[in-house]
Design an enzyme around this catalytic site. Structure first.
Site, PDB file in Angstrom:
ATOM      1  N   GLY A  69     -11.048 -27.354  18.018  1.00  0.00           N
ATOM      2  CA  GLY A  69     -10.933 -26.968  19.414  1.00  0.00           C
ATOM      3  C   GLY A  69     -11.392 -28.070  20.352  1.00  0.00           C
ATOM      4  O   GLY A  69     -11.056 -29.242  20.194  1.00  0.00           O
ATOM      5  N   CYS A  70     -12.189 -27.691  21.344  1.00  0.00           N
ATOM      6  CA  CYS A  70     -12.654 -28.640  22.356  1.00  0.00           C
ATOM      7  C   CYS A  70     -13.554 -29.715  21.773  1.00  0.00           C
ATOM      8  O   CYS A  70     -13.662 -30.823  22.328  1.00  0.00           O
ATOM      9  CB  CYS A  70     -13.395 -27.898  23.469  1.00  0.00           C
ATOM     10  SG  CYS A  70     -12.370 -26.701  24.359  1.00  0.00           S
ATOM     11  N   ALA A  71     -14.218 -29.433  20.657  1.00  0.00           N
ATOM     12  CA  ALA A  71     -15.103 -30.421  20.036  1.00  0.00           C
ATOM     13  C   ALA A  71     -14.337 -31.566  19.403  1.00  0.00           C
ATOM     14  O   ALA A  71     -14.909 -32.606  19.084  1.00  0.00           O
ATOM     15  CB  ALA A  71     -15.979 -29.755  18.982  1.00  0.00           C
TER      16      ALA A  71
END
Length: 368
Positions: A138-140
């Site tokens: 995801g955003c990581a």
């Protein structure tokens, strides 16, 4: 040490502003028992505008997962070249043949083989280019891509790694989802593509010196997808905005392991999942809000563009061009897990800029 060069970022031409977002929520969810809460949460995101890969009317229709994924592939192939070419140029006029590995990150569509194969076949990369797709962070994944690129360059000195982030969050819109977390996401996430090169030798930018990964125990269901016939249904737990208290110690420990104090660095490129993340980290580290101006500008102008956030914030820092050679800083991405991918590094200015700084320092010392 590996050098993270200037990123290239593109956002789609279709836009939606905050007022239109709020009006849509009022109109489409007029009977929602927590509508006032939803409107307040969206208003508090600080997002003025987001970019959509398709016009709004088309985005609001759901033709099915197969059609959505086909749009993802079509739009990715059309837009990725527009960031790859300038990213290679910004890394010292590299060509596709100079790239030894491609790290492709995305959580908003799925293809097998990965778009790394399409890039090798269509954009001039060598047939022996390593393919490293990352699909489930995801955003990581923006922070993870930078860290894995640095690891690759440390393992293979002199190698060059291309990072590509492709996030079309609007293609995840699900008309049937009415939980507060999903409705907040409808007003928070935007679309973007980004690319950057990490060079094993040469170039200028952020010298990547140390990195770490950290997972907060027992938080797997706080940010997740429910995979259904209609595709990916985003799930966001109400506890997520408070996670910085759990992630900041890992960031501080990383800086300390490098002999630095996380509260006294010169730049902070932090994933702006929402304003609470930045506000809490500011308070924990005792920093002036100005240190987060690049991350906050990305959130305000583009919304949460998932893995591309850190690359866009980095682009803004490069364009601002106010750091002195040797300035210290941190880059951090946060996402499902709950996972943090962080690194610390030093600003390595262009030779002309570094020489100018040495001249100024010498003149200052002589005057003293």
């Amino acid at each position: 040490m590996p050098i993270l060069c200037r990123p290239a970022v593109l956002v789609p031409e279709n836009t939606i502003g905050m007022e239109e977002t709020l009006e849509l929520a009022r109109r489409m969810h007029a009977d929602h028992p927590q509508l006032d809460l939803v409107l307040r949460l969206i208003s508090n995101t600080g997002v003025d505008k987001r970019h959509l890969v398709r016009p709004l009317a088309e985005t609001l229709r759901h033709p099915g997962f197969e059609a959505r994924n086909a749009v993802y592939a079509q739009e990715a192939m059309a837009r990725i070249p527009g960031v790859v070419r300038p990213a290679l140029a910004a890394a010292g006029d590299l060509g596709p043949e100079d790239i030894d590995a491609i790290i492709f990150v995305s959580c908003t569509g799925f293809l097998m083989p990965s778009l790394t194969a399409w890039m090798i076949n269509n954009l001039g990369f060598r047939n022996d280019t390593r393919q490293i797709p990352i699909a489930q962070l995801g955003c990581a994944a923006g922070g993870a891509a930078i860290n894995r690129a640095a690891d690759f360059c440390n393992a293979y000195p002199g190698a060059n790694v291309l990072i590509v982030a492709c996030e079309f969050c609007s293609l995840l819109y699900q008309p049937s989802d009415h939980d507060v977390g999903s409705l907040l996401a409808n007003g928070l996430f935007g679309d973007a593509v980004a690319a950057a090169v990490v060079r094993g030798r040469g170039g200028y930018g952020v010298q990547l010196e140390r990195n770490c990964s950290y997972l907060v125990p027992d938080t797997e269901d706080w940010i997740s997808y429910a995979v259904k016939e209609t595709g990916f249904h985003f799930r966001l737990d109400k506890r997520v905005p408070k996670t910085m208290a759990m992630l900041a110690p890992a960031l501080c420990a990383l800086a300390e392991s490098h002999g630095w104090d996380a509260g006294t660095l010169d730049f902070y490129i932090i994933h702006a999942g929402g304003p609470r993340i930045l506000d809490d980290l500011r308070d924990i580290l005792g920093l002036d809000p100005a240190f987060f101006r690049y991350s906050r500008a990305t959130l305000t102008e583009h919304g949460n563009i998932a893995s591309a956030v850190v690359l866009d914030a980095l682009r803004r820092m490069f364009e601002d061009n106010v750091l002195e050679h040797g300035a210290t800083g941190v880059i951090a991405g946060f996402g499902p897990g709950i996972t943090a991918e962080s690194c610390v590094g030093t600003w390595s200015a262009p030779i002309s800029q570094a020489s100018d700084l040495r001249t100024r320092l010498t003149a200052r010392e002589s005057a003293a």
